[in-house]
Design a protein around this motif. Structure first.
Motif, PDB file in Angstrom:
ATOM      1  N   ILE A 202     -31.056   1.271 -24.532  1.00  0.00           N
ATOM      2  CA  ILE A 202     -31.654  -0.024 -24.862  1.00  0.00           C
ATOM      3  C   ILE A 202     -32.699  -0.410 -23.814  1.00  0.00           C
ATOM      4  CG2 ILE A 202     -31.205  -2.506 -25.036  1.00  0.00           C
ATOM      5  CD1 ILE A 202     -28.515  -1.805 -26.312  1.00  0.00           C
ATOM      6  N   TYR A 203     -32.343  -0.221 -22.541  1.00  0.00           N
ATOM      7  CA  TYR A 203     -33.297  -0.551 -21.477  1.00  0.00           C
ATOM      8  C   TYR A 203     -34.571   0.263 -21.645  1.00  0.00           C
ATOM      9  CZ  TYR A 203     -35.732  -0.374 -17.063  1.00  0.00           C
ATOM     10  OH  TYR A 203     -36.716  -0.416 -16.132  1.00  0.00           O
ATOM     11  N   VAL A 206     -36.744  -0.915 -24.765  1.00  0.00           N
ATOM     12  CA  VAL A 206     -37.367  -2.228 -24.566  1.00  0.00           C
ATOM     13  C   VAL A 206     -38.474  -2.150 -23.518  1.00  0.00           C
ATOM     14  CG1 VAL A 206     -36.977  -4.579 -23.750  1.00  0.00           C
ATOM     15  CG2 VAL A 206     -35.333  -3.522 -25.305  1.00  0.00           C
ATOM     16  N   ALA A 237     -39.310  -8.567 -19.964  1.00  0.00           N
ATOM     17  CA  ALA A 237     -38.456  -7.726 -20.806  1.00  0.00           C
ATOM     18  C   ALA A 237     -37.720  -6.687 -19.970  1.00  0.00           C
ATOM     19  CB  ALA A 237     -39.302  -7.051 -21.886  1.00  0.00           C
ATOM     20  N   SER A 238     -38.435  -6.018 -19.053  1.00  0.00           N
ATOM     21  CA  SER A 238     -37.817  -4.993 -18.214  1.00  0.00           C
ATOM     22  C   SER A 238     -36.737  -5.587 -17.317  1.00  0.00           C
ATOM     23  CB  SER A 238     -38.880  -4.300 -17.358  1.00  0.00           C
ATOM     24  OG  SER A 238     -39.848  -3.673 -18.159  1.00  0.00           O
ATOM     25  N   VAL A 241     -33.432  -6.808 -19.410  1.00  0.00           N
ATOM     26  CA  VAL A 241     -32.541  -5.736 -19.878  1.00  0.00           C
ATOM     27  C   VAL A 241     -31.926  -4.984 -18.704  1.00  0.00           C
ATOM     28  CG1 VAL A 241     -33.650  -5.459 -22.119  1.00  0.00           C
ATOM     29  CG2 VAL A 241     -34.528  -4.187 -20.171  1.00  0.00           C
TER      30      VAL A 241
END
Length: 346
Positions: A202-203, A206, A237-238, A241
């Motif tokens: 997921i990381y 994203v 975002a980084s 997550v």
């Protein structure tokens, strides 16, 4: 739209208005995320949980971006003259640092999964140093105070900015591939391995998508505002997550019993005696077998299903469970410092 039209005064005013509104919206999102997760930070600050070195990068990433956003809001909302160049220089460095620290958080997990194998650790450390050599390049944009308008970005060094974000994408791709190689082929995945694999994927997705969008606009270089308009969304975002992945891993051990192994090849797994929980009215608390009572503070913590032994009430007493075959299916590496997360040591 023709390239010339992106540089007209009317278009710049429109883009600036969109930039201001987007920054306020994103700041609200991140501030909500920041304050709703402060209990995790406070547990370590107050001493309820033991603070260990990997959390340094978690804390730095969160607070660098927090203060960078405050600086951006000050620059956008100031009605009296301020030093716009100094503000935006700080915002740029702190925001880029948050992106770099998010990548470090992911790389630490990968090093742990590979049991701190020097063939993995040394190349990753070199990649991290290369990343930060780009992040710390210096001032990559120029901002000025315009009377009646406020701070305005007039020039950006898109080449270095784009190189930094492209490097970030390649870095994240590298550590994700290394994690997949180590985790994906396991015959039976423990809950810990599933969390590591899912959160890491997921990381990566994203962060990769957010950085790709930001890089695309920097390469297009439509105008000074549009070139950097998606840098902040990529950093937010980084960071979000990455921090959520760290918190999930740290909180994992608090949701159930833990077990450990002396090494990745011992094949011996015992419940930690510190749990000492009676699992049902006729269950028993479990202890390590007498032959395996050596304290291993940096062992591998793995989530297991709870085992109970049904006995007659008059014979209720602690017994050891023989889990000789469990080690090969559950442990994910030899003892490593990452165990100090007080989450799951990999």
């Amino acid at each position: 739209m023709p390239a010339a039209k992106w540089s007209t005064a009317e278009e710049l005013a429109t883009d600036e208005d969109a930039f201001i509104k987007l920054m306020h919206c994103l700041a609200g999102v991140y501030f909500w995320e920041f304050f709703t997760s402060l209990d995790f930070d406070w547990a370590f600050i107050s001493g309820k949980k033991k603070f260990q070195w990997p959390l340094i990068f978690y804390m730095l990433g969160r607070y660098c971006l927090f203060f960078a956003l405050i600086g951006i809001l000050i620059a956008l909302d100031a009605r009296t003259e301020v030093n716009c160049q100094a503000l935006y220089t700080f915002d740029q460095l702190a925001g880029d640092a948050a992106v770099g620290l998010a990548s470090i958080n992911l790389s630490i997990r990968t090093m742990a999964v590979w049991s701190q194998n020097l063939w993995i650790v040394i190349p990753l450390v070199l990649v991290i140093l290369g990343h930060w050599s780009l992040i710390l390049q210096g001032v990559l944009l120029t901002a000025e105070w315009i009377p009646g308008q406020g701070c305005a970005i007039t020039k950006t060094n898109n080449t270095t900015l784009a190189a930094t974000f492209i490097y970030s994408m390649c870095f994240d791709a590298l550590v994700m591939v290394l994690s997949v190689i180590k985790l994906y082929g396991r015959k039976q995945r423990s809950q810990l391995v599933s969390i590591l694999f899912k959160d890491g994927m997921i990381y990566f997705l994203v962060a990769f998508i957010a950085n790709a969008i930001a890089t695309s606009f920097m390469v297009l270089n439509l105008n000074a505002i549009m070139a950097i308009i998606f840098n902040v969304p990529a950093a937010i975002a980084s960071t979000i997550v990455a921090c959520r992945a760290v918190r999930r891993l740290s909180n994992f051990s608090n949701n159930g019993p833990e077990i450990y192994t002396a090494s990745s090849h011992s094949g011996v797994v015992g419940f930690r005696s510190m749990t000492n929980q009676v699992q049902s009215s006729h269950g028993v608390a479990t202890r390590p077998r007498s032959g395996h009572t050596k304290d291993i503070s940096a062992g591998v913590h793995v989530q297991m299903q709870t085992f109970t032994v049904e006995e007659a009430p008059d014979n209720l007493r602690p017994k050891a469970l023989d889990l000789e075959s469990a080690g090969s299916e559950t442990d994910v590496g030899s003892p490593v410092d990452y165990a100090d997360y007080k989450s799951e040591a990999l």
